[in-house]
Design an enzyme around this catalytic site. Structure first.
Site, PDB file in Angstrom:
ATOM      1  CG  ASP A  95      39.558  42.668  34.082  1.00 17.10           C
ATOM      2  OD1 ASP A  95      38.989  41.950  33.242  1.00 17.10           O
ATOM      3  OD2 ASP A  95      39.269  42.654  35.286  1.00 17.10           O
ATOM      4  CD  GLU A  96      39.627  36.777  32.882  1.00 19.10           C
ATOM      5  OE1 GLU A  96      39.221  37.214  33.978  1.00 19.10           O
ATOM      6  OE2 GLU A  96      39.050  35.874  32.258  1.00 19.10           O
TER       7      GLU A  96
END
Length: 411
Positions: free
Chosen positions: A125-126
DNA sequence: TCTGGGGTCCTAGGACCC
DNA sequence: TCTGGGGTCCTAGGACCC
C-alpha cells in the site's frame, strides 16, 4: 493508500461506510460463510446486522487495518483482536482478502507508473515516486502532479491515498502522514523547524520502539531535541552508524535514491498455531504443519523463479522468545523434500522443551533459476539431489541437543 | 484469550583463506 | 612467548517496516 485493506472491503460492502470496521484475524477466521461462499447473494445488500462483530471474535489474530470510524475508539493496526474487542466490541470484523489486496495493489501502482515511471515499491500500500523529471512535476511545488496522481488512482480503484511531497524520501514519508486521508502535504527544507522538529522522534521512519525508549531515557522526545545533540553524543549512545544517521535525519537530510527494482533476499512461510503445541505431545500435528510450510515455500520459490542456498527455521516459544537456525547448502534448491529435510536438520539443533507458538521456514541466499542453468560454465549450477544429500550428511551430529535426541525422534 | 505474516538490514563472532 | 591485516562466508539474534 488510506486504510487500504479496510477501504477495499468498503468497496465490496458499501453499506458499512462510516461504521467501525476492522480487518484482520488469525487462523480462526470470523464466520465468513455468510459473506463468502454465497455468490448468489449480492454483497451490497447483505444487511449490516448480518456482519460478524468483534466482540464475538475468538482467536489470536491482530488487526491489519481499522476504518477511521474504528480508530476513534483507540483501535489500530497491529493490535490484538482481543484487546480491540474490549475497546470497540460493536466493530464489524472482516478477514483479509489477500487476492483482492494484491489486485488493488497492482492497480494503483500501474496507474502511478503511467504518470511517473520512477517508482519504488514499499509494500502493498505504499510507494516512493521520484518526479524530479516528470513534465510539470515542479508546478506549485509538486501539488499539481500530486493531485493528478490522486485523481487517477481514485478513478482507477475507487480508493483514496495521501501524498507527501518533499526533497527526499525521509521528509516525503513524514509529509504523507500530515493530511490523512486523501490529503496532500508539501514539505521543503524551510519547513524543518516549523513542521518536523515539533514531531516525536518515533515519527522518523527507522526509529522504532527500542530506539525511542532509549532516546526518552536520555530526555529526548522531539526531533528538534534530537537535532540539538552533537554527533559525538549520539554516536556514543547509539553506535557509529545509527548515531551518525540520527544526526542527519534530525536535520531532514537523506540522500537515499528511489530504487525502482530489486531482487528478493529471502522468502518465508510461517504460522502461529491456534493453541501452543508441544514438540512431543503434538508431534504429529507439528510434523504435518512443518511439511505443509515447506511445500508452500517450495511453491513460492517455483512460482517466482528462484532457488535458495540457505534454508532456515524460526520458532516462537510460548514465552514469545524467538529462535532461528539456518544451514547453507553446497548448491541451490527449490525442492519441497530437500527443503523439508534441511529444515528438519535445523530443527534438531534447537531446544524443544518449551511449548511452541509459531513455526516458520525460510529460504535465503536466493538465485534466479535463469542463472542456475545446468551448465557449470558460469560457475553456478543447480546441485543434484545426491550432492545435496552429501552436504546434509556432512553436517549431521548437531552441536547442541539440550533435549537429547528429541529432535531425532520427531523429525 | 494479550501480541500475524512477510520482509530488509545490521551486528558480531568464528572459520577460513591469502 | 608473541602473535599482521585484509577479505568472504556462515550463523544467530534483533530492530524495524508494511
Amino acid at each position: 493508500m488510506d486504510a487500504f485493506f479496510a477501504s477495499i472491503e468498503l468497496l465490496r460492502y458499501p453499506q458499512l461506510k462510516g461504521l467501525p470496521v476492522v480487518i484482520g484475524g488469525g487462523r480462526r477466521k470470523v464466520d465468513d460463510a455468510l459473506l463468502g461462499g454465497q455468490p448468489q447473494r449480492d454483497p451490497r445488500f447483505i444487511p449490516v446486522a448480518d456482519f460478524p462483530l468483534l466482540k464475538d471474535y475468538v482467536g489470536r489474530g491482530v488487526i491489519t487495518t481499522a476504518t477511521y470510524a474504528a480508530r476513534r475508539f483507540g483501535v489500530g493496526s497491529a493490535m490484538g483482536m482481543m484487546k480491540a474487542a474490549k475497546l470497540c466490541p460493536q466493530a464489524i470484523v472482516l478477514p483479509v482478502d489477500f487476492d483482492e489486496v494484491r489486485k488493488y495493489s497492482r492497480l494503483f501502482k500501474s496507474t502511478i507508473l503511467e504518470i511517473a515511471p520512477l517508482m519504488e515499491d514499499r509494500g502493498v500500500d505504499e510507494v516512493y515516486i521520484d518526479f524530479t523529471d516528470v513534465p510539470g512535476g515542479q508546478r506549485e511545488g509538486g501539488r499539481v502532479l500530486a493531485r493528478l496522481i490522486q485523481k487517477a488512482i481514485t478513478e482507477a480503484t475507487g480508493l483514496t491515498c495521501s501524498v507527501g511531497v518533499a526533497p527526499n524520501k525521509l521528509l516525503a514519508k513524514m509529509a504523507s502522514e500530515f493530511n490523512k486521508p486523501n490529503g496532500i502535504s508539501i514539505v521543503d527544507e524551510d519547513d524543518l523547524q516549523s513542521k518536523i522538529w515539533p514531531l516525536k522522534c518515533r515519527k522518523i521512519n527507522g526509529i522504532g520502539p527500542k530506539a525511542d525508549e532509549k532516546l526518552a531515557a536520555l530526555g529526548i522526545q522531539t526531533i528538534g531535541e534530537l537535532a540539538a545533540l552533537t554527533p559525538e553524543f549520539l554516536i556514543q549512545h547509539f553506535g557509529k552508524s545509527t548515531g551518525a544517521w540520527m544526526h542527519e535525519v534530525a536535520r531532514g537530510r537523506d540522500d537515499r535514491p528511489v530504487v525502482i527494482s530489486s531482487e528478493p533476499v529471502s522468502m518465508s512461510r510461517e504460522t502461529t498455531f491456534e493453541r501452543d503445541l508441544h514438540a512431543v505431545r503434538d508431534k504429529t500435528a507439528l510434523g504435518a504443519l512443518f511439511t505443509e510450510l515447506c511445500g508452500r515455500l517450495a511453491d513460492d520459490l517455483a512460482r517466482k523463479g528462484y532457488a535458495a542456498k540457505t534454508i532456515g527455521i524460526k520458532l516462537r516459544y510460548d514465552d514469545f522468545k524467538i529462535a532461528t537456525r539456518d544451514q547453507s547448502l553446497v548448491g541451490y534448491t527449490l525442492d519441497a523434500k530437500n527443503i523439508r529435510q534441511v529444515a528438519g536438520q535445523c530443527l534438531k539443533r534447537v531446544p524443544l522443551v518449551k511449548k511452541l507458538r509459531l513455526l516458520g521456514v525460510r529460504a535465503a541466499t536466493l538465485e534466479r533459476l535463469d542463472n542456475l542453468t545446468k551448465s557449470a560454465e558460469d560457475g553456478i549450477f543447480q546441485v543434484s539431489n545426491e550432492a545435496l544429500d552429501q552436504s546434509i550428511r556432512a553436517r549431521e551430529a548437531p552441536e547442541i541437543i539440550a533435549n537429547e535426541g528429541l529432535g531425532d525422534q520427531l523429525f
